[in-house]
Design a protein around this motif. Structure first.
Motif, PDB file in Angstrom:
ATOM      1  N   TYR A   1     -57.928 -43.838 -51.172  1.00 23.18           N
ATOM      2  CA  TYR A   1     -57.373 -44.114 -52.506  1.00 23.18           C
ATOM      3  C   TYR A   1     -56.469 -42.987 -53.002  1.00 23.18           C
ATOM      4  CZ  TYR A   1     -56.906 -45.291 -57.419  1.00 23.18           C
ATOM      5  OH  TYR A   1     -56.384 -45.578 -58.652  1.00 23.18           O
ATOM      6  N   MET A   2     -56.761 -41.746 -52.634  1.00 20.27           N
ATOM      7  CA  MET A   2     -55.943 -40.638 -53.114  1.00 20.27           C
ATOM      8  C   MET A   2     -54.494 -40.757 -52.649  1.00 20.27           C
ATOM      9  SD  MET A   2     -57.262 -38.686 -55.251  1.00 20.27           S
ATOM     10  CE  MET A   2     -58.729 -37.914 -55.908  1.00 20.27           C
ATOM     11  N   ALA A   3     -54.285 -41.325 -51.446  1.00 16.07           N
ATOM     12  CA  ALA A   3     -52.913 -41.558 -50.986  1.00 16.07           C
ATOM     13  C   ALA A   3     -52.212 -42.540 -51.910  1.00 16.07           C
ATOM     14  CB  ALA A   3     -52.924 -42.093 -49.558  1.00 16.07           C
ATOM     15  N   ARG A   4     -52.962 -43.526 -52.416  1.00 11.71           N
ATOM     16  CA  ARG A   4     -52.384 -44.490 -53.363  1.00 11.71           C
ATOM     17  C   ARG A   4     -52.010 -43.813 -54.679  1.00 11.71           C
ATOM     18  NH1 ARG A   4     -54.608 -46.500 -48.675  1.00 11.71           N
ATOM     19  NH2 ARG A   4     -53.929 -48.666 -48.412  1.00 11.71           N
ATOM     20  N   ILE A   5     -52.807 -42.842 -55.100  1.00  8.35           N
ATOM     21  CA  ILE A   5     -52.504 -42.137 -56.348  1.00  8.35           C
ATOM     22  C   ILE A   5     -51.157 -41.423 -56.226  1.00  8.35           C
ATOM     23  CG2 ILE A   5     -53.220 -40.269 -57.873  1.00  8.35           C
ATOM     24  CD1 ILE A   5     -56.099 -40.974 -57.274  1.00  8.35           C
TER      25      ILE A   5
ATOM     26  N   HIS B   1     -61.091 -47.852 -45.721  1.00  9.29           N
ATOM     27  CA  HIS B   1     -62.281 -47.946 -44.869  1.00  9.29           C
ATOM     28  C   HIS B   1     -63.452 -47.298 -45.591  1.00  9.29           C
ATOM     29  CE1 HIS B   1     -61.951 -43.654 -43.870  1.00  9.29           C
ATOM     30  NE2 HIS B   1     -60.657 -43.865 -43.714  1.00  9.29           N
ATOM     31  N   LEU B   2     -64.637 -47.637 -45.142  1.00 11.26           N
ATOM     32  CA  LEU B   2     -65.816 -47.035 -45.746  1.00 11.26           C
ATOM     33  C   LEU B   2     -65.798 -45.530 -45.495  1.00 11.26           C
ATOM     34  CD1 LEU B   2     -68.578 -49.621 -44.764  1.00 11.26           C
ATOM     35  CD2 LEU B   2     -67.569 -49.258 -47.028  1.00 11.26           C
TER      36      LEU B   2
ATOM     37  N   LEU C   1     -63.061 -40.501 -52.633  1.00  4.57           N
ATOM     38  CA  LEU C   1     -61.779 -41.150 -52.906  1.00  4.57           C
ATOM     39  C   LEU C   1     -60.735 -40.772 -51.859  1.00  4.57           C
ATOM     40  CD1 LEU C   1     -61.477 -40.763 -56.799  1.00  4.57           C
ATOM     41  CD2 LEU C   1     -62.156 -42.788 -55.503  1.00  4.57           C
ATOM     42  N   GLU C   2     -60.770 -39.526 -51.391  1.00  6.09           N
ATOM     43  CA  GLU C   2     -59.850 -39.102 -50.341  1.00  6.09           C
ATOM     44  C   GLU C   2     -60.147 -39.818 -49.038  1.00  6.09           C
ATOM     45  OE1 GLU C   2     -59.044 -34.490 -51.833  1.00  6.09           O
ATOM     46  OE2 GLU C   2     -60.524 -34.906 -50.286  1.00  6.09           O
ATOM     47  N   ASP C   3     -61.418 -39.931 -48.702  1.00  2.00           N
ATOM     48  CA  ASP C   3     -61.802 -40.488 -47.405  1.00  2.00           C
ATOM     49  C   ASP C   3     -61.545 -41.985 -47.313  1.00  2.00           C
ATOM     50  OD1 ASP C   3     -62.881 -39.345 -44.946  1.00  2.00           O
ATOM     51  OD2 ASP C   3     -64.473 -40.835 -45.158  1.00  2.00           O
TER      52      ASP C   3
END
Length: 716
Positions: free
Chosen positions: A373-377, A493-494, A368-370
């Motif tokens: 998505y974690m930035a969105r959280i 990104h993947l 999730l970090e890579d």
């Protein structure tokens, strides 16, 4: 020759991915002297003479954040041979602002245009030759994620370090401003021979007080500088710092408008995804579903058959039996055999028994970090936190704390507002870290098939943070508006499996090392205390529960936790020893399992837990251990970050009262509602506590003292 290279760039530019690819396993992580911002250094894996330093992600060299101060101090004082500015080529205009500042320092500069694979995918066109001519420095097109063109980057680095190529001066200001900068250089003797004279002159023009403290400027020179700045501010009708900022942006905009052509119009793929996942109505439900899935997979699936084999069959039976049989065959005494088999292997094994769960959790969170998505959280929860008196900046340390509370608490130094920073230190350890996940997994068997079990602790931590924010922000010592929160949302990104596996390995390794050191020592202590009677004799297991030193201490102190539903000696000593490290809660049960408290022939950890806890007491026990004082290492970090003893005492006092009262309410209400037991005096006390909490949450906030302060400089 040895070459020192500084990697710098905006957050999410791919700088750390590039650093990892260049250095491989030849890297070292520590902290910058005097601060807790992480310092990464490493050797180039193909040539150990080339050493890289991965500087914190920043947007400028202005001293507004700790990361910016660390980066500019390193560049000015350490003077690396080459600086590589890693630029997100899909968003050049924003990234080049930092490059205009770096070009003024006087250190050979390379612009690494990263993510060129994304540029090609978007069908963008970038005239790097024209940009190179305008900026006067080398540009190398790369893709750190795909290892593209890194050899050329290294070769260019060597050329600059060997002085076979020199940067040209980047003139990023209008003619009038350039004249003012030259006037300052000629007015200050200490600047004339300094390689970074242009940058220092610009900073003096901006009235940067930190720079004034670092170079010698006489009173006459200061007066001359001020007259130059006053003249410029009158001409441009603006303050000097804004003049420089506007000029830089105009320079960058002019370059990109002539050199970059976007191949696509409209929303990007990331923008379209964000319209859904950051939607005001859908963001929180999506976040809840994703984190529920993470915990369900880790605890419900991996924590099932995989963990059963690893923990029960391998570490629970085969290893102890093999070691016990070997020691017996070697004629080792019963006491030493018991210490090794039941104490060390039983205790450490109980902690390591949940390693598959912990590793799976770290793996999924790393993905999730890579992917971004974690930035969105953090962005999503900023909306929530701000309503309850906390800045979104507070969520970053809290998020880090899900791995380990220590770096999470240390990460609060990036919060400029002292009130927000101290409040975040208090609540940062409320989230379930890797050690607490060990305790969660210990009870998982009793909740098989219960959908909410694996996620209640994560969201319970968030609720505890929010409630604490509401309560503390309404007190005079924490009142005031939360600090503003600005962050960049990277493109989706993947995930890079290399990065994901490396992050998972590092976190898992730290967990195992902790089990092999602190937990090992604690299990030996627990074994000794549980097998030596209060009369000083080594005991048989069947008598240990009533006569051991451990049970004696636990029994004497168990009254403390009786109102919370877990007032037996095992739970008491496990909770108290959990202050050393939360994993010790599990290892304590691993050591004392089978000491006569369960039916003969059924001495497993699951059987012991089942015999000791009800649903209500498990919920109480778990939330108390999650919200109460963290481990000793985290307490040390709290003391360091709080600075003053009174703040540290307040923090531990708040955590103790908060965790105890919350656990009391959870037990008493769950006892009546879930376990269908009778209403009693304890339930009445819980209702009174609930009323107090509701008052603290709903009462009007204390008004901050906003009286104007008058000084010799005027009104502030």
């Amino acid at each position: 020759m040895d070459i020192t290279v500084a990697l710098i760039g905006n957050p999410n530019s791919g700088k750390t991915t590039l650093f990892n690819n260049l250095t491989g396993s030849y890297q070292y992580v520590g902290n910058w002297p005097g601060v807790t911002v992480e310092k990464k250094t490493g050797q180039y894996k193909e040539d150990k003479n080339i050493k890289f330093t991965d500087l914190p992600g920043i947007y400028s060299l202005s001293p507004y954040t700790l990361e910016e101060v660390v980066s500019r101090d390193y560049l000015i004082n350490e003077k690396p041979d080459v600086v590589i500015d890693v630029i997100d080529a899909s968003n050049i205009e924003r990234n080049l602002y930092l490059a205009t500042q770096l070009s003024e320092i006087g250190i050979p500069l390379i612009l690494a245009f990263n993510m060129m694979d994304v540029v090609r995918k978007n069908k963008d066109q970038i005239d790097t030759k024209k940009i190179e001519e305008e900026l006067g420095c080398k540009i190398v097109e790369i893709s750190a994620l795909r290892n593209e063109n890194l050899d050329e980057l290294i070769e260019t680095t060597k050329q600059l370090a060997e002085k076979s190529y020199e940067n040209k001066s980047m003139k990023s200001f209008s003619e009038n401003v350039e004249n003012y900068i030259e006037e300052i250089i000629s007015s200050v003797d200490s600047l004339k021979e300094n390689p970074a004279k242009r940058w220092l002159a610009v900073k003096l023009f901006e009235r940067d007080e930190k720079i004034r403290d670092e170079i010698f400027v006489s009173e006459d020179e200061f007066a001359k500088i001020n007259s130059i700045i006053d003249k410029a501010e009158e001409e441009f009708d603006d303050d000097s710092e804004s003049i420089i900022t506007d000029q830089r942006y105009n320079f960058v905009t002019d370059i990109t408008s002539k050199s970059v052509k976007k191949g696509r119009s409209g929303l990007s793929t990331s923008d379209r995804i964000d319209k859904v996942v950051t939607n005001r109505l859908l963001a929180l439900p999506i976040f809840a579903v994703i984190m529920s899935a993470v915990y369900y997979i880790s605890i419900g699936i991996v924590g099932g058959p995989i963990n059963d084999f690893w923990a029960d069959e391998l570490l629970g039976e085969r290893v102890p039996e093999a070691v016990g049989g070997f020691l017996s065959s070697m004629g080792v005494s019963d006491a030493l055999t018991s210490l090794i088999s039941d104490g060390i292997i039983g205790g450490v094994g109980a902690v390591l028994g949940f390693l598959p769960v912990i590793v799976c959790l770290f793996f999924l969170i790393s993905i999730l970090e890579d992917v971004g998505y974690m930035a969105r959280i953090a962005f999503i929860l900023d909306r929530v936190f701000r309503r309850f008196g906390l800045s979104g900046k507070s969520f970053i340390p809290i998020l880090i704390g899900t791995g380990c509370s220590v770096p999470g608490i240390m990460g609060t130094r990036t919060i400029e507002n002292d009130k927000d920073r101290r409040m975040t230190v208090i609540v940062a350890s409320f989230m379930p870290c890797g050690a607490k996940t060990d305790i969660i997994a210990m009870f998982a068997a009793m909740f098989a098939g219960v959908w909410w079990y694996s996620t209640i602790w994560y969201f319970g931590g968030i609720v505890a943070v929010v409630v604490s924010g509401l309560i503390l922000k309404k007190t005079k010592i924490f009142s005031g508006d939360p600090a503003p929160f600005v962050m960049e949302l990277p493109e989706y990104h993947l995930p890079s499996m290399r990065n994901v596996l490396k992050a998972t390995y590092n976190r898992g390794k730290a967990f195992v090392i902790k089990a092999g050191t602190i937990i090992l020592l604690c299990t030996v202590v627990v074994w000794v205390l549980s097998n030596i009677s209060i009369y000083g004799e080594f005991m048989e297991f069947e008598n240990a529960s009533t006569h051991s030193i451990l049970s004696y201490i636990g029994t004497k102190l168990s009254f403390i936790f009786a109102p919370l539903g877990f007032g037996d000696w095992m739970a008491t000593v496990a909770t108290l020893l959990g202050l050393v490290a939360k994993e010790v809660v599990v290892s304590t049960y691993g050591v004392v399992a089978g000491l006569g408290e369960v039916a003969a022939g059924d001495a497993s950890l699951n059987a012991l837990i089942t015999s000791k806890f009800t649903t209500a007491s498990i919920l109480s026990f778990m939330f108390f251990n999650q919200l109460t004082l963290p481990c000793f290492a985290a307490l040390g970090a709290m003391k360091e970050e709080m600075g003053e003893r009174k703040w540290f005492r307040f923090a531990i006092g708040y955590q103790m009262v908060f965790s105890y009262t919350v656990a009391l309410m959870i037990y008493q209400f769950s006892r009546v509602l879930i376990d269908k037991q009778a209403f009693n005096a304890g339930t009445a006390v819980a209702l009174v506590i609930l009323a107090i909490y509701l008052y603290l949450i709903l009462r009007p906030a204390k008004k901050e003292d906003n009286k104007l302060q008058v000084s010799h400089e005027g009104v502030r």
